[in-house]
Design a protein around this motif. Structure first.
Motif, PDB file in Angstrom:
ATOM      1  N   PRO A 487     -30.256 -18.900  70.219  1.00  0.00           N
ATOM      2  CA  PRO A 487     -31.206 -19.476  69.247  1.00  0.00           C
ATOM      3  C   PRO A 487     -31.150 -18.788  67.887  1.00  0.00           C
ATOM      4  CG  PRO A 487     -32.264 -19.197  71.373  1.00  0.00           C
ATOM      5  CD  PRO A 487     -30.934 -18.517  71.462  1.00  0.00           C
ATOM      6  N   TYR A 488     -31.006 -17.458  67.869  1.00  0.00           N
ATOM      7  CA  TYR A 488     -31.010 -16.755  66.583  1.00  0.00           C
ATOM      8  C   TYR A 488     -29.861 -17.199  65.681  1.00  0.00           C
ATOM      9  CZ  TYR A 488     -29.990 -13.310  63.057  1.00  0.00           C
ATOM     10  OH  TYR A 488     -29.684 -12.720  61.857  1.00  0.00           O
ATOM     11  N   VAL A 489     -28.621 -17.189  66.202  1.00  0.00           N
ATOM     12  CA  VAL A 489     -27.470 -17.483  65.341  1.00  0.00           C
ATOM     13  C   VAL A 489     -27.506 -18.903  64.813  1.00  0.00           C
ATOM     14  CG1 VAL A 489     -25.988 -15.735  66.410  1.00  0.00           C
ATOM     15  CG2 VAL A 489     -26.024 -18.049  67.357  1.00  0.00           C
ATOM     16  N   ASN A 490     -28.274 -19.779  65.453  1.00  0.00           N
ATOM     17  CA  ASN A 490     -28.441 -21.133  64.939  1.00  0.00           C
ATOM     18  C   ASN A 490     -29.645 -21.238  64.004  1.00  0.00           C
ATOM     19  OD1 ASN A 490     -26.411 -23.089  66.275  1.00  0.00           O
ATOM     20  ND2 ASN A 490     -27.112 -21.867  68.013  1.00  0.00           N
ATOM     21  N   LEU A 491     -30.780 -20.763  64.452  1.00  0.00           N
ATOM     22  CA  LEU A 491     -32.010 -20.964  63.688  1.00  0.00           C
ATOM     23  C   LEU A 491     -32.059 -20.141  62.408  1.00  0.00           C
ATOM     24  CD1 LEU A 491     -34.657 -21.141  66.565  1.00  0.00           C
ATOM     25  CD2 LEU A 491     -33.490 -23.011  65.394  1.00  0.00           C
ATOM     26  N   VAL A 492     -31.306 -19.055  62.330  1.00  0.00           N
ATOM     27  CA  VAL A 492     -31.305 -18.283  61.085  1.00  0.00           C
ATOM     28  C   VAL A 492     -30.781 -19.125  59.923  1.00  0.00           C
ATOM     29  CG1 VAL A 492     -28.969 -17.312  61.368  1.00  0.00           C
ATOM     30  CG2 VAL A 492     -30.707 -16.022  60.111  1.00  0.00           C
TER      31      VAL A 492
END
Length: 708
Positions: A487-492
């Motif tokens: 989720p982080y690498v996308n939502l950032v």
């Protein structure tokens, strides 16, 4: 009851139509979201979501116990194909240029095959390999991730050091970097080999390590001597000319001016940019790398599955050299052995990754993984080319190109009336339809590949492995990767979108550079309370900094909770692996669905309903299915195949047929339906791969222009 007993004895619940629907929906949702976030990270999410579904609906307790490994390895497998450029290939199928159209359908099949083939391999590896092999493979993968993270940190500083003062970014001016090479990820492949070299040294405790500098220095010296000898004999320029071609057509004439369109000195060529900036250093650098390689060929062990990464990274580099770099020398007059010139040639590298993976699986008694990979790849290839064909078929009503092909004048009343009637239909977000529908077929590909294995792979006994090799920590790693890292690498990426669309006075600031020019940079937001004290104006972060700090807190929370759960199970976490898998799936699903909606909301348009509303509705349906379908009472009777050798040969034969017959059918029927007018076949508004107005001729990448 008799039918249910028969189903449990001779089949797998995977083949129930509702489970098939769930598998397709999972990847369709993920693929629709991937279209907004893009690239490897978006595809990793989509593949992870679908991979989590497989063990839950398989009826196999041993697979359900591995649900986190399914998500972990499935995400990695699906991520690879996302580096391949494909939008131009889609455009080829719509170009009206006959050869380019046929090529477009074939290339879409090939890209879909690679993408789903590697995704299927990652998912199947979690199903087929012994648990201790999966556990041991996690450490080399973490080494790899760590080195890739370092590469991201140092790549730009190295590029600026090699050529100080250059203005480059990772979009329109990326080709100005001295490290640029066919817009491809060769640095990532090279870094992977470096990471595995370091891992091997650590794993062997540097045994024979003192030979490494000897081999490296000897290689560098040999490379320098060879280059010096070639120079002294006057052969260096001849060799350079023999091995170099320019990425463009020197004879291309601008149709408007009737003159040569481009300055030959403005073309890029088939070697890294720094070769032209530092030609005297080519020999010793290549020799140094060969020296390192010879050392590890001689002494390297590459245990614990690290050899898989070596095979795949080596395959990437060899295939890249074999096709666009050197193989294209023989086909320069047709744009070289390049899929989408002037776009990225990562397709060649990913071809090598796939071949390397297949070789490794066969050498390590994992032929079922290779078989599942080909099954998944074939269906994925048919999906990419076939859904594009279906999209074009659905766009037939009121299509101006068809009306022109039928001889209608664009100024005639019937033409204008028909176009106006169907204008709303034609202007829908058809690309989103393509993405979500193709994602659904990819989900079917995973269901088919793993359903094929479910009754043929013996049950695993992982109980002993838990205590023998202490592999619990890898479950924690897999959980953190699935629920935090992906989720982080996308939502950032949302932060950049918010900064573009929301109040610029809050999200950006104007900074005056030393030369007097102004530049827009992200705003800085003060730390609450402390940041507002007199003289504490340094206590601030950019929007991305605040986002990263927040996710760091989430990461720490997960690490603490995982460690606590291993010591004493937390009540909030289900006791069964079926329940755990359902919980992980639902958290990941809705976290990304909401995050995707946030991304679109700041620039909302009704056309987004075809994406965000459909994704949300599908997520509601998938939530119902994932909760209600799997049952602890399900079981599968495995009838293990004696040998996968014959099955493996058969699936390759079917793949060969699939790339020839359906793609030819798509091409012929498209041209029959659309009846392209002759004057449109060379219209420069459409991408073409072949012909006088092919992109590599008419729209090449130039040194002093924006990257295309």
């Amino acid at each position: 009851m008799r039918r249910l007993a028969l189903f449990r004895s001779h089949e797998t619940p995977i083949w129930h139509w509702r489970n098939i629907l769930l598998g397709g929906l999972a990847l369709s949702i993920g693929w629709g979201i991937r279209g907004n976030f893009g690239h490897e990270y978006g595809a990793a999410f989509a593949g992870c979501l679908a991979a989590l579904v497989i063990p839950l609906m398989s009826g196999r307790p041993d697979w359900r116990n591995r649900v986190l490994y399914f998500g972990f390895f499935g995400a990695i497998g699906w991520g690879f194909g996302a580096s391949v450029s494909y939008m131009q290939v889609i455009a080829y199928t719509q170009s009206g240029h006959s050869l380019s159209q046929w090529y477009g359908y074939v290339a879409l099949f090939y890209i879909g095959f690679l993408w789903a083939g590697l995704g299927g391999a990652g998912t199947a590896l979690a199903a087929v390999a012994e648990r201790d092999r999966l556990v041991r493979l996690v450490t080399p993968i973490l080494f790899l991730f760590g080195f890739w993270f370092l590469q991201d940190l140092i790549e730009d500083p190295i590029a600026h050091a090699l050529q100080s003062g250059i203005k480059l970014d990772h979009t329109a001016s990326r080709h100005k970097s001295p490290l640029y090479w066919f817009d491809a990820d060769y640095l990532a492949a090279s870094t992977a080999l470096l990471a595995m070299g370091v891992y091997d040294l650590v794993d062997r405790k540097s045994r024979n390590g003192w030979w490494l500098p000897v081999f490296a220095l000897a290689g560098a010296l040999a490379g320098w001597l060879v280059q010096s000898l070639l120079h002294s004999l006057g052969w260096d320029q001849s060799l350079a000319s023999l091995l170099t071609y320019q990425l463009g057509d020197l004879t291309y004439v601008d149709p408007e001016t009737g003159k040569l369109a481009y300055d030959p000195h403005n073309f890029l060529n088939n070697w890294p940019q720094w070769f032209g900036d530092y030609p005297d250093h080519i020999g010793w650098v290549i020799g140094l790398m060969l020296g390192f390689g010879i050392y590890f060929v001689r002494f390297g062990k590459f245990r614990n599955g690290s050899s898989l990464i070596v095979y795949m990274a080596t395959g990437w580099l060899l295939s890249f050299l074999a096709f666009p770099v050197l193989g294209s020398l023989l086909f320069a007059d047709t744009g070289g052995l390049r899929m989408t010139p002037p776009r990225s040639d990562d397709w060649a590298g990913i071809t090598g990754v796939f071949v390397g993976m297949i070789f490794w699986m066969r050498r390590n008694d994992l032929l079922p993984v290779a078989t599942a990979s080909v099954i998944s790849g074939t269906i994925g290839g048919l999906g990419f080319s076939g859904i594009q064909w279906i999209k074009q078929f659905l766009m037939v009503p009121g299509n101006p190109r068809i009306l022109l092909g039928q001889g209608m004048s664009p100024d005639s009343i019937p033409f204008r009336s028909t176009v106006d009637t169907w204008a709303s239909w034609q202007q829908q977000n058809w690309h989103s339809f393509l993405e979500q529908s193709y994602g659904f077929v990819n989900g079917l590909a995973i269901v088919a590949a793993l359903g094929f294995l479910a009754t043929r792979i013996p049950q695993h006994n992982d109980t002993k492995a838990d205590g023998a090799i202490g592999g619990k920590w890898t479950l924690g790693v897999a959980a953190i990767v699935v629920l935090v890292a992906i989720p982080y690498v996308n939502l950032v990426k949302n932060v950049e979108e918010w900064g573009k669309q929301l109040n610029p006075e809050v999200w950006t600031q104007e900074v005056t550079l030393p030369n007097g020019t102004q530049e827009t940079e992200p705003a800085v937001w003060e730390v609450p309370y402390l940041g507002h004290l007199p003289g504490a104006d340094f206590l601030h972060l950019t929007p991305v900094g605040w986002f990263n700090l927040t996710w760091l807190g989430v990461l720490i929370l997960f690490i603490v909770l995982v460690r606590r759960h291993f010591r004493e199970p937390l009540a909030v976490i289900p006791t069964s692996w079926l329940g755990k898998g359902q919980l992980v799936f639902l958290i990941l699903l809705w976290l990304m669905v909401v995050g995707n909606f946030e991304r679109a909301l700041v620039n909302w348009h009704p056309s987004r309903l075809l994406t965000e509303w459909v994704i949300t509705f599908n997520a509601i349906l998938a939530t119902f299915l994932i909760i209600t379908l799997p049952s602890k009472a399900e079981s599968v009777v495995v009838q293990a195949s004696e040998s996968f050798t014959l099955l493996y040969k058969q699936v390759w034969l079917r793949a060969a047929i699939a790339i020839i017959l359906p793609t030819t059918f798509f091409w012929l029927t498209n041209r029959l339906i659309y009846q392209y007018p002759l004057q449109e076949k060379h219209d420069t508004m459409y991408h073409t791969r072949f012909g006088q107005e092919a992109d590599w001729r008419a729209k090449p990448n130039l040194k002093n222009a924006q990257h295309k």
